[in-house]
Each structure stands twice: as structure tokens, then as C-alpha cells.
Design an enzyme around this catalytic site. Structure first.
Site, mmCIF file in Angstrom:
data_model
loop_
_atom_site.group_PDB
_atom_site.id
_atom_site.type_symbol
_atom_site.label_atom_id
_atom_site.label_comp_id
_atom_site.label_asym_id
_atom_site.label_seq_id
_atom_site.Cartn_x
_atom_site.Cartn_y
_atom_site.Cartn_z
ATOM 1 C CG ASP A 195 -2.168 0.814 1.020
ATOM 2 O OD1 ASP A 195 -2.309 1.401 -0.068
ATOM 3 O OD2 ASP A 195 -3.008 0.886 1.935
ATOM 4 C CG HIS A 333 -9.296 -0.345 -4.826
ATOM 5 N ND1 HIS A 333 -10.366 0.369 -4.319
ATOM 6 C CD2 HIS A 333 -8.199 0.096 -4.137
ATOM 7 C CE1 HIS A 333 -9.937 1.197 -3.364
ATOM 8 N NE2 HIS A 333 -8.638 1.046 -3.237
HETATM 9 C C1 HEM Z 1 -9.774 -1.210 3.569
HETATM 10 C C2 HEM Z 1 -10.012 -0.465 2.509
HETATM 11 C C3 HEM Z 1 -9.029 -0.278 1.391
HETATM 12 C C4 HEM Z 1 -8.060 -1.115 0.931
HETATM 13 C C5 HEM Z 1 -7.727 -2.506 1.415
HETATM 14 C C6 HEM Z 1 -7.388 -0.428 -0.139
HETATM 15 C C7 HEM Z 1 -6.324 -0.955 -0.860
HETATM 16 C C8 HEM Z 1 -5.626 -0.270 -1.825
HETATM 17 C C9 HEM Z 1 -4.466 -0.774 -2.524
HETATM 18 C C10 HEM Z 1 -3.831 -2.140 -2.285
HETATM 19 C C11 HEM Z 1 -4.066 0.177 -3.406
HETATM 20 C C12 HEM Z 1 -2.888 0.090 -4.389
HETATM 21 C C13 HEM Z 1 -1.617 0.566 -3.780
HETATM 22 C C14 HEM Z 1 -1.415 2.049 -3.786
HETATM 23 O O1 HEM Z 1 -1.525 2.708 -4.822
HETATM 24 O O2 HEM Z 1 -1.128 2.575 -2.711
HETATM 25 C C15 HEM Z 1 -4.987 1.284 -3.280
HETATM 26 C C16 HEM Z 1 -4.926 2.445 -4.017
HETATM 27 C C17 HEM Z 1 -5.857 3.450 -3.929
HETATM 28 N N1 HEM Z 1 -6.983 3.497 -3.133
HETATM 29 FE FE1 HEM Z 1 -7.519 2.113 -1.786
HETATM 30 N N2 HEM Z 1 -7.976 0.785 -0.333
HETATM 31 C C18 HEM Z 1 -8.981 0.928 0.585
HETATM 32 C C19 HEM Z 1 -9.820 2.007 0.744
HETATM 33 C C20 HEM Z 1 -9.883 3.080 -0.113
HETATM 34 C C21 HEM Z 1 -10.861 4.128 -0.034
HETATM 35 C C22 HEM Z 1 -11.986 4.252 0.985
HETATM 36 C C23 HEM Z 1 -10.584 4.996 -1.055
HETATM 37 C C24 HEM Z 1 -11.316 6.255 -1.460
HETATM 38 C C25 HEM Z 1 -12.622 6.342 -1.551
HETATM 39 C C26 HEM Z 1 -9.416 4.498 -1.736
HETATM 40 C C27 HEM Z 1 -8.785 5.114 -2.780
HETATM 41 C C28 HEM Z 1 -7.623 4.682 -3.362
HETATM 42 C C29 HEM Z 1 -6.886 5.458 -4.345
HETATM 43 C C30 HEM Z 1 -7.231 6.844 -4.872
HETATM 44 C C31 HEM Z 1 -5.786 4.691 -4.704
HETATM 45 C C32 HEM Z 1 -4.687 5.051 -5.691
HETATM 46 C C33 HEM Z 1 -5.090 4.658 -7.089
HETATM 47 C C34 HEM Z 1 -3.984 5.017 -8.054
HETATM 48 O O3 HEM Z 1 -3.600 6.187 -8.051
HETATM 49 O O4 HEM Z 1 -3.497 4.139 -8.758
HETATM 50 N N3 HEM Z 1 -9.031 3.321 -1.157
HETATM 51 N N4 HEM Z 1 -5.923 0.994 -2.314
#
Ligand code: HEM
Length: 494
Positions: A195, A333
Site C-alpha cells: 500500500d 480498485h
Molecule cells: C480497507 C479499505 C481499502 C483497501 C484494502 C485499499 C487498498 C488499496 C491498494 C492495495 C491500493 C494500491 C496501492 C497504492 O496505490 O497505494 C490502493 C490504491 C488506492 N486506493 Fe484504496 N484501499 C482501501 C480504501 C480506499 C478508499 C476508501 C478509497 C477512497 C474512496 C481508496 C482510494 C484509493 C486510491 C485513490 C488509490 C490510488 C489509485 C492510483 O492512483 O493508482 N481506497 N488501495
């Protein structure tokens, strides 16, 4: 809007760069019980608030410590502070911050976000922890190298606000603590994915963005700076402040893994285990190592995942017009939450910058036990203390959650360049109407396949609030009131 170079002494330290350095972090949510006393004690508190400039200095110290291979960690504790709309109203701070989600507060937003809950006599109540259903006026965000450092900092803060004495001006509503995972889980969220890979770079702050790391104007994060769409309507004191969205997200880890095991993607040459790993990668958009599936669609590439020069260098290019999900499903996601070329660039030219957020989450709760693995059932609360900053919650967190992750038609219904239903973000997508959640295109060879997600979410929201983290100058000049009365410290030391 102001184009001046960023005033790092005025911006709270959690907002820019990597935010407050942290191995552990406590969010201490409070209610103000005595307004005048609080505002007077607040002037003693403000010097504790770590600025972006100070955090830069600490990061350099940490870097030098590592370079010199010194043992242990640099001792460190830092606090930032943010207020909810009800907090601003309670304190009598004038001015409309022009953000509907913030003004209403997250509890009122929970139903439309799709948070599970129940309705009695027409009134909806989310299944949140009791503390988050109460009025919260503000939050102290306290980060440090270890629990001892954070506890000491919190102790000092409580002392300033007279907690436990006749001079008390705040009351704890609730607190939550997150910790960096150790061992194999280090730097990974609880499902097991690396992450903290993709955050936007900020013009004027991040001088050398990584390849593929798009840079945005500071006003998409900082109020009243260049790029802040609502900047001119916001009160003067809001400059250099930023909205903080906090979400208390529980992850059902054994259940998620069991779902992957039971639904492997069947492809020639792939074992069942590899098929399950592929499904996980296609739901997230990255392999567990962080390697983007848009670059390496069928096999993980650990070196790529760990390499910041390459792990953001992709755009989901070209595939939306052809409804082509062979490399990455539209509902993955990271594609739902930052659709890159799906919306950017000609002929679409959406201003996607206004929907960017900078994420600052930390994990909470214990590792999955052998018992839970065996039963494939969660017995201990764990997940993500999700936190992010932006100059708008309406366009930032709320929009990403509601209009992208929760909308099965997105991105096709927005771009109208192809027909189909990509489905929900399997990680965070929620159905406000209670409809069945499906994901389309998980099989790279057959984009027409749909998988149905279980009714019970893998990520369950159990609380949250919307806050505004003002500039340090605003904290000193607008929030604090220097009082002629003796300070708590003085009274207590008599
Ligand atoms: C337990 C809940 C969540 C998990 C397990 C999770 C997991 C992840 C993972 C594994 C990544 C890819 C690694 C990274 O780019 O850092 C990611 C990216 C991202 N997540 Fe989540 N996330 C969660 C909740 C959320 C929520 C609530 C939001 C917003 C509504 C969100 C928005 C994003 C965004 C904007 C990215 C970057 C996408 C990109 O720029 O490529 N995430 N998340």
C-alpha cells in the site's frame, strides 16, 4: 488564487509529502465542552503542531539515521489537529468552507455512501461504533516511532486542555490506534497488498515526481491555492488548510481470501492457486507486490512492484473505447479510484485532478490467527484507518466513493464511449440501494463474465467524520484566543 511558493511553515505536516512519519498513529476524537477555556488553552497547544517544514526536517533526520546504519528508530512524536463542521460552529468560527459533505458531516452522509445500517421509523442509522455516532468536534492526529512517544505526546495535550482536572475544556469521544504491520505484512494492508504506492505529486512541493506520478496544482489539496475551484468563496482563514476525511474500515481478511480461493480464474497453464492470485490482482488492479496488472497482466513481477521508477508508469490507455478489459478490469480498485487515461486526455478531457486525494492510512488490529485461517472467519477486528486530504470532499473522497466505486456503470456511463456494466469496486464499492454487487471482466479472455460478490462486504465501514485541518497561522490567529487568565500550566504548577 495565490500562486506564491508554498508556505511550509504554515501547512500542517500530515498534508504534504508522505505526511507525518509514523510507525504508530492515534486519532483522538474530542468534543469541546468549554469554548472560551478551550480557545484560550489552544494557544498553548498550537506550538506543538508539526508543520510541513518540520516534517521535512524530521524525514531528513530519519534518512541520515538509516544511512549511518544507526540502531533503532529516531525518537519522534508529532501532532496535527482538524475540526469538523460542528466543531467550527461550536467554536464560533465564522465562514462557509463551501463543501456540502463537510457541512453535513459524515454521519449524515453514511446512508448515501452505502454504509450498512438499519432504518427505524424512517430514520437511518449506520452500523457504526457508538463513538462515531456522537458529535465529534475535532481530532488530534498523533504519530510517532512507538507507543511510548505517542502516549507522552497525548499526555502533554491532555495536560494543556486540563483533562481530568477542574480546568478541562475537552472530552474524549473516542480514539483509535493504528500500527504499521511488521514482518511479512510490512508496508502492506491487511489483505496482503503493498500500500501507499500511488499518490499525486504536488506542484511546488514534490520537485521530482516518479515516472507516471501525475503532478497536480497545490489548490487541489490546499484551500485557496492555485487550482482550488471554490477558493475565492472560502473565508480568508482557510488558506493553506485541507479537508481530512477519516474512515474506520474493518477488513474481513479470511473471508476475502476464501472468496479468491473459491473463484479462481481458469486459464490454460494456470494452477488453481495462480488463478486465485490472478482474481485478487484483477480486483485490485495490482499484484500483491504492487506490480500494476496493466503492465504485467498474467504474472506478478516483484521487482516491478517494488520499483517506484516503474510501478506507476501506466495509463490504462486505449482500452475503454474498445471496451477492452483484457489487461485490467474497469472495476479494479485502482482503476475505479483513479481512472487515469479513461477520463484524461483527448477527446474526454475531464478535469480528473479535482478528484485526486492524498492518502494517509494506517493499519489497525492484530494479524489473522491460525484459528481464523482455519475457520475462514474473522474473529478479531482489523483493517484500515483510512485518512485522506483534499481541497474538496464533495469532489474528493465522497465523489470517488459514490460516483466511481459504488457506481456499477462507471467509467463507461461517464465517457459514453462504450456500453456495458463494469460493476462495483470489489474492495470498497457499496450498494446504497442494497442491490447485488457484481464485477465484470475479471477473466482476461472473456470480458463478458460477471462474478457476484457476497452480500456481506469485505470492507465494512464502522465510523468516520469529515474534518478541516487549518493552517498553523489560522490555528494561532483564528482558533486560539490569547487570554488574560492564567494558563492551565500556570494554574496547575501553583
Ligand atoms: C480497507 C479499505 C481499502 C483497501 C484494502 C485499499 C487498498 C488499496 C491498494 C492495495 C491500493 C494500491 C496501492 C497504492 O496505490 O497505494 C490502493 C490504491 C488506492 N486506493 Fe484504496 N484501499 C482501501 C480504501 C480506499 C478508499 C476508501 C478509497 C477512497 C474512496 C481508496 C482510494 C484509493 C486510491 C485513490 C488509490 C490510488 C489509485 C492510483 O492512483 O493508482 N481506497 N488501495
Amino acid at each position: 488564487m495565490s500562486n506564491d511558493t508554498l508556505d511550509l511553515d504554515n501547512i500542517q505536516g500530515d498534508i504534504l509529502g508522505g505526511g507525518l512519519p509514523k510507525k504508530t498513529e492515534t486519532f483522538y476524537f474530542f468534543e469541546v465542552t468549554k469554548v472560551d477555556r478551550f480557545r484560550s488553552q489552544f494557544s498553548e497547544f498550537v506550538p506543538l503542531v508539526k508543520t510541513a517544514a518540520q516534517v521535512n526536517g524530521h524525514r531528513e533526520e530519519i534518512y541520515a539515521h538509516k544511512q549511518q546504519k544507526k540502531p533503532g528508530l529516531v525518537t519522534f512524536a508529532a501532532v496535527n489537529v482538524a475540526f469538523s463542521q460542528s466543531g467550527l460552529s461550536k467554536l464560533g468560527i465564522q465562514g462557509d468552507l463551501k463543501d456540502k459533505a463537510f457541512t453535513a458531516g459524515q454521519l449524515k452522509d453514511a446512508q448515501s455512501l452505502g454504509d450498512p445500517g438499519s432504518t427505524t421509523d424512517g430514520k437511518y442509522t449506520p452500523d457504526w461504533e457508538a463513538g462515531f455516532k456522537k458529535e465529534i468536534h475535532g481530532v488530534f492526529v498523533i504519530a510517532g516511532d512507538c507507543h511510548g512517544s505517542v502516549t507522552k505526546e497525548l499526555h502533554q495535550i491532555k495536560h494543556i486542555f486540563g483533562v481530568g482536572t477542574a480546568h478541562q475544556s475537552i472530552h474524549e469521544v473516542t480514539h483509535v490506534r493504528g500500527d504499521d504491520r511488521l514482518g511479512e505484512g510490512h508496508k502492506k494492508e491487511h489483505f496482503g497488498w503493498l500500500d501507499g504506492i500511488s499518490n499525486p505529486a504536488i506542484d511546488g512541493f514534490d520537485e521530482a515526481p516518479f515516472p507516471g506520478q501525475d503532478s497536480i496544482k497545490p489548490g487541489f489539496v490546499l484551500a485557496k491555492r492555485d487550482g482550488d475551484i471554490r477558493g475565492q468563496d472560502r473565508p480568508d482563514w482557510a488558506i493553506d488548510g485541507s479537508f481530512l476525511t477519516f474512515r474506520y474500515l474493518f477488513q474481513r481478511v479470511p473471508e476475502f481470501h476464501s472468496f479468491l480461493e473459491e473463484n479462481p480464474i481458469i486459464l490454460p497453464g494456470l494452477s488453481r492457486k495462480e488463478g486465485s492470485e490472478l482474481l485478487g490482482a484483477r480486483l485490485v488492479g495490482r499484484w500483491k507486490s504492487g506490480a500494476p496488472i496493466d503492465v504485467t497482466p498474467l504474472h506478478d513481477d516483484k521487482e516491478l512492484g517494488a520499483d517506484p521508477q516503474r510501478n506507476n508508469l501506466f495509463e490504462f490507455k486505449g482500452s475503454i473505447e474498445a471496451n477492452d478489459q483484457s489487461r485490467c478490469p474497469f472495476a479494479a480498485h485502482i482503476r475505479k479510484t483513479y481512472p487515469r487515461a479513461d477520463l484524461e486526455g483527448p477527446p474526454k478531457n475531464f478535469n480528473i485532478d479535482k478528484n485526486r486525494i492524498v492518502r494517509r492510512g494506517i493499519q489497525f488490529g492484530p494479524e489473522v490467527t491460525e484459528q481464523e485461517k482455519c475457520e475462514k472467519k474473522t474473529h478479531h477486528g482489523r483493517g484500515l484507518l483510512f485518512a485522506c486530504y483534499s481541497s474538496s470532499i464533495d469532489d474528493g473522497f465522497q465523489f470517488i466513493q459514490k460516483s466511481w466505486a459504488n457506481d456499477p456503470g462507471f467509467p463507461l456511463d461517464v465517457t459514453k464511449t462504450a456500453t456495458g456494466t463494469p460493476g462495483f469496486d470489489a474492495i470498497i464499492g457499496q450498494s446504497a440501494s442494497g442491490s447485488t454487487r457484481t464485477v465484470n471482466g475479471t477473466n482476461p479472455n472473456d470480458p463478458t463474465t460477471n462474478i457476484t460478490l457476497p452480500n456481506e462486504l469485505f470492507v465494512i465501514p464502522r465510523g468516520g467524520e469529515y474534518f478541516f485541518a487549518p493552517s498553523v497561522r489560522a490555528l494561532a490567529e483564528t482558533f486560539a484566543v490569547k487570554s488574560a487568565h492564567p494558563s492551565t500550566q500556570e494554574v496547575l504548577s501553583v
